[in-house]
Scaffold this motif. Sequence first.
Motif, PDB file in Angstrom:
ATOM      1  N   GLY A 115       0.816  -1.202   0.000  1.00 11.41           N
ATOM      2  CA  GLY A 115       0.000   0.000   0.000  1.00 11.41           C
ATOM      3  C   GLY A 115       0.846   1.246   0.000  1.00 11.41           C
ATOM      4  O   GLY A 115       2.047   1.207  -0.274  1.00 11.41           O
ATOM      5  N   LEU A 116       0.187   2.353   0.295  1.00  9.88           N
ATOM      6  CA  LEU A 116       0.832   3.662   0.332  1.00  9.88           C
ATOM      7  C   LEU A 116       1.026   4.074   1.789  1.00  9.88           C
ATOM      8  O   LEU A 116       0.082   4.010   2.590  1.00  9.88           O
ATOM      9  N   VAL A 117       2.232   4.483   2.116  1.00 10.52           N
ATOM     10  CA  VAL A 117       2.536   4.887   3.482  1.00 10.52           C
ATOM     11  C   VAL A 117       3.513   6.057   3.443  1.00 10.52           C
ATOM     12  O   VAL A 117       4.291   6.196   2.484  1.00 10.52           O
ATOM     13  N   GLN A 118       3.472   6.891   4.452  1.00  6.06           N
ATOM     14  CA  GLN A 118       4.412   8.017   4.530  1.00  6.06           C
ATOM     15  C   GLN A 118       5.765   7.530   5.049  1.00  6.06           C
ATOM     16  O   GLN A 118       5.857   6.519   5.751  1.00  6.06           O
ATOM     17  N   ALA A 119       6.774   8.268   4.694  1.00  2.29           N
ATOM     18  CA  ALA A 119       8.111   7.950   5.185  1.00  2.29           C
ATOM     19  C   ALA A 119       8.106   7.889   6.707  1.00  2.29           C
ATOM     20  O   ALA A 119       7.485   8.723   7.369  1.00  2.29           O
ATOM     21  N   GLY A 120       8.784   6.883   7.239  1.00  2.32           N
ATOM     22  CA  GLY A 120       8.804   6.666   8.677  1.00  2.32           C
ATOM     23  C   GLY A 120       7.736   5.712   9.159  1.00  2.32           C
ATOM     24  O   GLY A 120       7.775   5.269  10.316  1.00  2.32           O
ATOM     25  N   GLY A 121       6.806   5.391   8.285  1.00  5.57           N
ATOM     26  CA  GLY A 121       5.716   4.501   8.649  1.00  5.57           C
ATOM     27  C   GLY A 121       6.081   3.038   8.528  1.00  5.57           C
ATOM     28  O   GLY A 121       7.239   2.681   8.248  1.00  5.57           O
ATOM     29  N   SER A 122       5.073   2.187   8.738  1.00  2.60           N
ATOM     30  CA  SER A 122       5.281   0.740   8.740  1.00  2.60           C
ATOM     31  C   SER A 122       4.230   0.037   7.895  1.00  2.60           C
ATOM     32  O   SER A 122       3.109   0.530   7.729  1.00  2.60           O
ATOM     33  N   LEU A 123       4.626  -1.106   7.385  1.00  9.57           N
ATOM     34  CA  LEU A 123       3.713  -2.011   6.697  1.00  9.57           C
ATOM     35  C   LEU A 123       4.129  -3.432   7.033  1.00  9.57           C
ATOM     36  O   LEU A 123       5.313  -3.688   7.290  1.00  9.57           O
ATOM     37  N   ARG A 124       3.169  -4.344   6.985  1.00 12.89           N
ATOM     38  CA  ARG A 124       3.508  -5.752   7.116  1.00 12.89           C
ATOM     39  C   ARG A 124       2.992  -6.500   5.898  1.00 12.89           C
ATOM     40  O   ARG A 124       1.788  -6.521   5.631  1.00 12.89           O
ATOM     41  N   LEU A 125       3.907  -7.098   5.185  1.00 15.51           N
ATOM     42  CA  LEU A 125       3.549  -7.913   4.041  1.00 15.51           C
ATOM     43  C   LEU A 125       3.334  -9.353   4.484  1.00 15.51           C
ATOM     44  O   LEU A 125       4.028  -9.842   5.384  1.00 15.51           O
ATOM     45  N   SER A 126       2.403 -10.004   3.824  1.00 18.80           N
ATOM     46  CA  SER A 126       2.150 -11.420   4.070  1.00 18.80           C
ATOM     47  C   SER A 126       2.257 -12.176   2.757  1.00 18.80           C
ATOM     48  O   SER A 126       1.968 -11.636   1.691  1.00 18.80           O
ATOM     49  N   CYS A 127       2.651 -13.421   2.859  1.00 17.98           N
ATOM     50  CA  CYS A 127       2.721 -14.294   1.696  1.00 17.98           C
ATOM     51  C   CYS A 127       2.096 -15.628   2.084  1.00 17.98           C
ATOM     52  O   CYS A 127       2.668 -16.368   2.890  1.00 17.98           O
ATOM     53  N   ALA A 128       0.941 -15.890   1.532  1.00 19.04           N
ATOM     54  CA  ALA A 128       0.246 -17.145   1.801  1.00 19.04           C
ATOM     55  C   ALA A 128       0.678 -18.192   0.785  1.00 19.04           C
ATOM     56  O   ALA A 128       0.611 -17.945  -0.422  1.00 19.04           O
ATOM     57  N   ALA A 129       1.099 -19.334   1.287  1.00 15.68           N
ATOM     58  CA  ALA A 129       1.584 -20.395   0.427  1.00 15.68           C
ATOM     59  C   ALA A 129       0.626 -21.579   0.442  1.00 15.68           C
ATOM     60  O   ALA A 129       0.029 -21.900   1.462  1.00 15.68           O
ATOM     61  N   SER A 130       0.514 -22.220  -0.683  1.00 17.13           N
ATOM     62  CA  SER A 130      -0.289 -23.436  -0.775  1.00 17.13           C
ATOM     63  C   SER A 130       0.418 -24.399  -1.706  1.00 17.13           C
ATOM     64  O   SER A 130       1.291 -24.015  -2.488  1.00 17.13           O
TER      65      SER A 130
END
Length: 127
Positions: A10-25
């Motif tokens: 997504g879109l986030v400002q500098a200094g911010g956080s994101l958590r990516l997920s990867c679902a595997a099957s």
Amino acid sequence: QVQLVESGGGLVQAGGSLRLSCAASGRIFSLYDMGWFRQVPGLEREFVSAHTWSGGSTYYADSVKGRFTISRDNAKNTLYLQMNSLKPEDTAVYYCAARSPDRTRVVITTLNSYNYWGQGTQVTVSS
């Protein structure tokens, strides 16, 4: 076969956080080393982080060390990338990747050691 689906970009400002997920099957997720790569248009896909299945060793690119944390939940067949203190230069499409046990002799940070890839998720960091 292993199918990988990323989410959390997504879109986030500098200094911010994101958590990516990867679902595997598919095949047994717990036996596969997993990694995150990223790519900016016009540039090569680059290594970000990796997590082995055996021993839980983790690896990071120097550019993200101390800011990003990779983890995996084998019970949920999911790989994560917690990204903190984001910078505009972290803007890229982030790809989840997996490599089968027969690939483990290749250096884990190498692009071509991975034989399964997700479709990618866009991360945009504004200044």
